[in-house]
Design a protein around this motif. Structure first.
Motif, PDB file in Angstrom:
ATOM      1  N   LYS A 321       0.834  -1.210   0.000  1.00 51.20           N
ATOM      2  CA  LYS A 321       0.000   0.000   0.000  1.00 51.20           C
ATOM      3  C   LYS A 321       0.865   1.255   0.000  1.00 51.20           C
ATOM      4  CE  LYS A 321      -3.600  -2.449   2.568  1.00 51.20           C
ATOM      5  NZ  LYS A 321      -4.301  -2.573   3.870  1.00 51.20           N
ATOM      6  N   VAL A 322       1.964   1.207   0.771  1.00 51.50           N
ATOM      7  CA  VAL A 322       2.881   2.356   0.780  1.00 51.50           C
ATOM      8  C   VAL A 322       3.421   2.606  -0.623  1.00 51.50           C
ATOM      9  CG1 VAL A 322       5.162   3.134   1.537  1.00 51.50           C
ATOM     10  CG2 VAL A 322       3.563   2.168   3.198  1.00 51.50           C
ATOM     11  N   HIS A 323       3.930   1.552  -1.269  1.00 49.04           N
ATOM     12  CA  HIS A 323       4.493   1.705  -2.612  1.00 49.04           C
ATOM     13  C   HIS A 323       3.438   2.225  -3.589  1.00 49.04           C
ATOM     14  CE1 HIS A 323       8.285   0.050  -1.531  1.00 49.04           C
ATOM     15  NE2 HIS A 323       7.873  -1.199  -1.361  1.00 49.04           N
ATOM     16  N   ALA A 324       2.232   1.703  -3.474  1.00 51.99           N
ATOM     17  CA  ALA A 324       1.161   2.131  -4.383  1.00 51.99           C
ATOM     18  C   ALA A 324       0.875   3.617  -4.216  1.00 51.99           C
ATOM     19  CB  ALA A 324      -0.095   1.307  -4.134  1.00 51.99           C
ATOM     20  N   ALA A 332       4.969  -2.205  -5.512  1.00 51.39           N
ATOM     21  CA  ALA A 332       3.736  -2.545  -4.808  1.00 51.39           C
ATOM     22  C   ALA A 332       3.284  -3.949  -5.186  1.00 51.39           C
ATOM     23  CB  ALA A 332       2.642  -1.528  -5.136  1.00 51.39           C
ATOM     24  N   ARG A 333       3.390  -4.271  -6.468  1.00 46.15           N
ATOM     25  CA  ARG A 333       3.003  -5.610  -6.923  1.00 46.15           C
ATOM     26  C   ARG A 333       3.901  -6.670  -6.284  1.00 46.15           C
ATOM     27  NH1 ARG A 333       3.103  -6.327 -13.195  1.00 46.15           N
ATOM     28  NH2 ARG A 333       5.277  -5.717 -12.827  1.00 46.15           N
ATOM     29  N   SER A 334       5.190  -6.411  -6.248  1.00 42.88           N
ATOM     30  CA  SER A 334       6.119  -7.380  -5.659  1.00 42.88           C
ATOM     31  C   SER A 334       5.804  -7.620  -4.185  1.00 42.88           C
ATOM     32  CB  SER A 334       7.560  -6.880  -5.801  1.00 42.88           C
ATOM     33  OG  SER A 334       7.930  -6.797  -7.161  1.00 42.88           O
ATOM     34  N   SER A 335       5.491  -6.546  -3.464  1.00 44.48           N
ATOM     35  CA  SER A 335       5.181  -6.685  -2.040  1.00 44.48           C
ATOM     36  C   SER A 335       3.880  -7.445  -1.835  1.00 44.48           C
ATOM     37  CB  SER A 335       5.099  -5.310  -1.380  1.00 44.48           C
ATOM     38  OG  SER A 335       6.367  -4.696  -1.324  1.00 44.48           O
ATOM     39  N   ALA A 336       2.879  -7.168  -2.691  1.00 41.66           N
ATOM     40  CA  ALA A 336       1.599  -7.863  -2.570  1.00 41.66           C
ATOM     41  C   ALA A 336       1.769  -9.354  -2.824  1.00 41.66           C
ATOM     42  CB  ALA A 336       0.582  -7.260  -3.535  1.00 41.66           C
ATOM     43  N   LEU A 337       2.554  -9.700  -3.851  1.00 42.29           N
ATOM     44  CA  LEU A 337       2.785 -11.121  -4.164  1.00 42.29           C
ATOM     45  C   LEU A 337       3.593 -11.796  -3.054  1.00 42.29           C
ATOM     46  CD1 LEU A 337       3.523 -10.888  -8.000  1.00 42.29           C
ATOM     47  CD2 LEU A 337       1.461 -11.784  -6.879  1.00 42.29           C
ATOM     48  N   LYS A 338       4.505 -11.041  -2.440  1.00 43.69           N
ATOM     49  CA  LYS A 338       5.280 -11.600  -1.338  1.00 43.69           C
ATOM     50  C   LYS A 338       4.367 -11.889  -0.145  1.00 43.69           C
ATOM     51  CE  LYS A 338       9.304 -12.748   0.395  1.00 43.69           C
ATOM     52  NZ  LYS A 338      10.107 -13.847  -0.163  1.00 43.69           N
ATOM     53  N   ASP A 349      -6.718 -11.245  -2.159  1.00 44.66           N
ATOM     54  CA  ASP A 349      -6.590  -9.797  -1.985  1.00 44.66           C
ATOM     55  C   ASP A 349      -5.428  -9.247  -2.804  1.00 44.66           C
ATOM     56  OD1 ASP A 349      -8.708  -9.715  -0.211  1.00 44.66           O
ATOM     57  OD2 ASP A 349      -7.438  -9.886   1.567  1.00 44.66           O
ATOM     58  N   ALA A 350      -4.316  -9.987  -2.812  1.00 45.87           N
ATOM     59  CA  ALA A 350      -3.136  -9.514  -3.530  1.00 45.87           C
ATOM     60  C   ALA A 350      -3.418  -9.371  -5.014  1.00 45.87           C
ATOM     61  CB  ALA A 350      -1.968 -10.474  -3.297  1.00 45.87           C
ATOM     62  N   HIS A 351      -4.063 -10.373  -5.624  1.00 45.40           N
ATOM     63  CA  HIS A 351      -4.331 -10.307  -7.068  1.00 45.40           C
ATOM     64  C   HIS A 351      -5.378  -9.244  -7.391  1.00 45.40           C
ATOM     65  CE1 HIS A 351      -1.670 -13.494  -8.293  1.00 45.40           C
ATOM     66  NE2 HIS A 351      -2.167 -14.309  -7.362  1.00 45.40           N
ATOM     67  N   SER A 352      -6.368  -9.066  -6.535  1.00 40.93           N
ATOM     68  CA  SER A 352      -7.333  -7.984  -6.761  1.00 40.93           C
ATOM     69  C   SER A 352      -6.663  -6.624  -6.631  1.00 40.93           C
ATOM     70  CB  SER A 352      -8.492  -8.084  -5.760  1.00 40.93           C
ATOM     71  OG  SER A 352      -9.392  -9.104  -6.116  1.00 40.93           O
ATOM     72  N   PHE A 353      -5.751  -6.514  -5.679  1.00 41.95           N
ATOM     73  CA  PHE A 353      -5.006  -5.271  -5.474  1.00 41.95           C
ATOM     74  C   PHE A 353      -4.182  -4.938  -6.714  1.00 41.95           C
ATOM     75  CE2 PHE A 353      -0.929  -3.378  -4.077  1.00 41.95           C
ATOM     76  CZ  PHE A 353      -1.373  -2.227  -3.449  1.00 41.95           C
ATOM     77  N   ILE A 354      -3.485  -5.936  -7.243  1.00 41.77           N
ATOM     78  CA  ILE A 354      -2.660  -5.728  -8.443  1.00 41.77           C
ATOM     79  C   ILE A 354      -3.545  -5.359  -9.624  1.00 41.77           C
ATOM     80  CG2 ILE A 354      -1.139  -6.870 -10.104  1.00 41.77           C
ATOM     81  CD1 ILE A 354      -0.156  -8.604  -7.675  1.00 41.77           C
ATOM     82  N   ALA A 355      -4.675  -6.057  -9.750  1.00 39.96           N
ATOM     83  CA  ALA A 355      -5.605  -5.762 -10.843  1.00 39.96           C
ATOM     84  C   ALA A 355      -6.101  -4.325 -10.754  1.00 39.96           C
ATOM     85  CB  ALA A 355      -6.782  -6.734 -10.797  1.00 39.96           C
ATOM     86  N   GLY A 356      -6.393  -3.878  -9.529  1.00 37.96           N
ATOM     87  CA  GLY A 356      -6.857  -2.505  -9.341  1.00 37.96           C
ATOM     88  C   GLY A 356      -5.820  -1.487  -9.772  1.00 37.96           C
ATOM     89  N   MET A 357      -4.544  -1.756  -9.453  1.00 38.63           N
ATOM     90  CA  MET A 357      -3.486  -0.842  -9.885  1.00 38.63           C
ATOM     91  C   MET A 357      -3.385  -0.802 -11.402  1.00 38.63           C
ATOM     92  SD  MET A 357      -0.253  -1.126  -7.276  1.00 38.63           S
ATOM     93  CE  MET A 357       0.101  -2.851  -7.633  1.00 38.63           C
ATOM     94  N   ILE A 379      -6.649  -6.702 -20.182  1.00 37.49           N
ATOM     95  CA  ILE A 379      -6.614  -8.174 -20.238  1.00 37.49           C
ATOM     96  C   ILE A 379      -5.738  -8.683 -19.094  1.00 37.49           C
ATOM     97  CG2 ILE A 379      -5.974 -10.178 -21.617  1.00 37.49           C
ATOM     98  CD1 ILE A 379      -6.478  -8.474 -24.110  1.00 37.49           C
ATOM     99  N   ALA A 380      -4.617  -7.970 -18.857  1.00 33.31           N
ATOM    100  CA  ALA A 380      -3.753  -8.329 -17.728  1.00 33.31           C
ATOM    101  C   ALA A 380      -4.512  -8.168 -16.406  1.00 33.31           C
ATOM    102  CB  ALA A 380      -2.500  -7.469 -17.724  1.00 33.31           C
ATOM    103  N   ALA A 381      -5.298  -7.095 -16.300  1.00 32.05           N
ATOM    104  CA  ALA A 381      -6.094  -6.883 -15.087  1.00 32.05           C
ATOM    105  C   ALA A 381      -7.127  -7.990 -14.932  1.00 32.05           C
ATOM    106  CB  ALA A 381      -6.772  -5.522 -15.145  1.00 32.05           C
ATOM    107  N   TYR A 382      -7.761  -8.355 -16.053  1.00 32.78           N
ATOM    108  CA  TYR A 382      -8.759  -9.443 -16.040  1.00 32.78           C
ATOM    109  C   TYR A 382      -8.128 -10.725 -15.488  1.00 32.78           C
ATOM    110  CZ  TYR A 382     -12.060 -12.914 -17.857  1.00 32.78           C
ATOM    111  OH  TYR A 382     -12.959 -13.967 -17.986  1.00 32.78           O
ATOM    112  N   ASN A 383      -6.931 -11.025 -15.965  1.00 32.88           N
ATOM    113  CA  ASN A 383      -6.259 -12.250 -15.525  1.00 32.88           C
ATOM    114  C   ASN A 383      -5.984 -12.225 -14.014  1.00 32.88           C
ATOM    115  OD1 ASN A 383      -6.263 -13.164 -18.166  1.00 32.88           O
ATOM    116  ND2 ASN A 383      -4.177 -12.438 -18.602  1.00 32.88           N
ATOM    117  N   GLU A 384      -5.624 -11.044 -13.519  1.00 28.78           N
ATOM    118  CA  GLU A 384      -5.380 -10.922 -12.070  1.00 28.78           C
ATOM    119  C   GLU A 384      -6.688 -11.101 -11.294  1.00 28.78           C
ATOM    120  OE1 GLU A 384      -2.607 -10.808 -10.505  1.00 28.78           O
ATOM    121  OE2 GLU A 384      -1.237 -10.468 -12.172  1.00 28.78           O
TER     122      GLU A 384
END
Length: 434
Positions: A321-324, A332-338, A349-357, A379-384
């Motif tokens: 969230k800080v990075h975002a 931010a994506r790396s931290s969410a996946l970690k 939550d992590a994949h929805s967060f990445i999709a939102g970004m 399409i990338a967001a859809y996949n997330e």
């Protein structure tokens, strides 16, 4: 709040045994008076030994009236006689009179022997025991405890501290005798003395617990008090760890954790002895204040203090969230996946967060040369969203896919691969919204 009812039971007190062999007996010079004094002295002592307190009063009173300077033993034993009589009596008026007599005997003893420091704590104890439930007289107990402190600097035995604060509590409850600031001053003094006793090896756990219950029962600690009374003191002395811990404790209890005072207390505590929780909560407060860089520093600190994968996952999620918020979407994506890697419950939550970004990156990632490429991020967001099982998000992302006509115009077909570019940096298979 239920208050401990056995404070007196915790007081292991003095005054054990009878006093008979005092020096400096001043028998009356008149032989008949001397004989009577000796007779009555023996009589009241015999009654006292057999715990016949009501019978002991008569010969004792004669001695106090007719030979008051006979010996200090009259006053030492006199307390026992009247205290015992107050417990043996059944008439309320008699009980009250006998209790008052105990304190009067101490006053008479002071006039004759001037050794108040030797027994002032005993007198305070009896005043508390007798008057704690008496609206008109409970203040006497408080005054005597404070006189004891004035003389000795503290109360002994240590358990008297709980009795003292109970008397303060009762005087406040009955008579509104003190301001909140005065109560806190008394409370802080007592706790400081208990801390000293504890450092000396005395078990003060029961006394401290009683004090906390009594303070809570007074209901004087609220958010306004913390903000307006404790806050300025902490701001003036931000290194005052004891005060900071009090502010922290009360703020948590009263749910005043959004104030600057709470943050100041948290900073003091965290700087002195950081823990995972203090550093994380402090970072979250900076997040609430939109101070993202500061929040990041605290989360990094919390990460070094984390002891479990679950705690580490929490911090990676906070860092996402800080990075975002600082525009560092790749980090931010790396931290969410970690976070998801360390705690599978975070995965959706992590994949929805990445999709939102990704969904919010349209302007940032738009090249303006190919609509198909520009829309491929959706399409990338859809996949997330699909990885998260977020059907609503999937539908929203799909509605922004390129159209069949746009694919045809640019020479693409459904199923072709394309790299989104930008920070998203994913290769996706083309699909259309229609």
């Amino acid at each position: 709040m239920k208050i401990k009812s056995a404070i007196i039971g915790c007081l292991s007190f003095l005054l054990v045994g009878l006093v008979q062999a005092q020096e400096n007996w001043n028998w009356p010079s008149d032989p008949q008076m001397e004989a009577k004094a000796r007779e009555y002295n023996a009589a009241y002592n015999d009654y006292l030994k057999s715990e016949e307190y009501l019978k002991a009063k008569k010969p004792l009173n004669w001695l106090l009236a007719n030979s008051p300077d006979l010996n200090e033993a009259l006053y030492i034993n006199g307390v026992k006689v009247y205290a015992g009589a107050s417990e043996a009596a059944t008439d309320e008026a008699d009980i009250a009179a006998f209790q008052d007599s105990v304190l009067t005997i101490y006053d008479l003893r002071k006039e004759l022997y001037d050794n108040e420091p030797n027994w002032i704590a005993n007198k305070a104890y009896y005043a508390y025991k007798f008057y704690k439930a008496n609206k008109e007289k409970v203040a006497i107990a408080v005054e005597l405890f404070e006189k004891t402190i004035e003389i000795h600097g503290k109360l002994e035995p240590s358990s008297l501290n709980a009795a003292y604060f109970d008397a303060v509590y009762r005087n406040f409850a009955y008579n509104k005798a003190y301001t909140p600031e005065e109560i806190i001053t008394k409370y802080e003094f007592i706790t400081s003395k208990l801390d000293e006793d504890e450092a000396a090896g005395v078990n003060v756990a029961t006394s401290k617990s009683t004090l906390e219950q009594l303070l809570g029962a007074m209901d004087i600690i609220n958010c306004d008090f913390i903000e307006n009374n404790m806050g300025p003191k902490l701001m003036e002395d931000p290194t005052n760890l004891k005060l900071a811990k009090q502010v922290f404790q009360y703020a948590i209890k009263e749910k005043c954790t959004s104030s600057d005072v709470f943050l100041a207390a948290l900073e003091t505590i965290d700087n002195d002895s950081p823990t995972f929780s203090t550093s994380q909560v402090r970072g979250m407060r900076y997040m609430q204040n939109s101070e993202y860089a500061k929040a990041g520093e605290l989360f990094e600190k919390a990460l070094t203090l984390a002891e479990t994968d679950e705690q580490k996952a929490e911090i990676h999620w906070d860092m996402a969230k800080v990075h975002a918020n600082l525009g560092r979407k790749s980090q931010a994506r790396s931290s969410a996946l970690k976070a998801a890697e360390m705690n599978e419950e975070r995965e959706a939550d992590a994949h929805s967060f990445i999709a939102g970004m990704i969904m919010s990156s349209s302007n940032e990632c738009k090249g303006g040369e190919s609509r198909v490429k520009d829309y491929s991020i959706y399409i990338a967001a859809y996949n997330e969203y699909a990885r998260a099982g977020n059907n609503e998000g999937m539908a929203n992302a799909k509605s922004r896919f390129p159209s069949k006509e746009e694919l045809f115009t640019e020479g693409y077909q459904v199923g072709d691969s394309i790299n989104t570019g930008c920070w998203v940096g994913q290769t996706v298979k083309l699909a259309t919204r229609d």
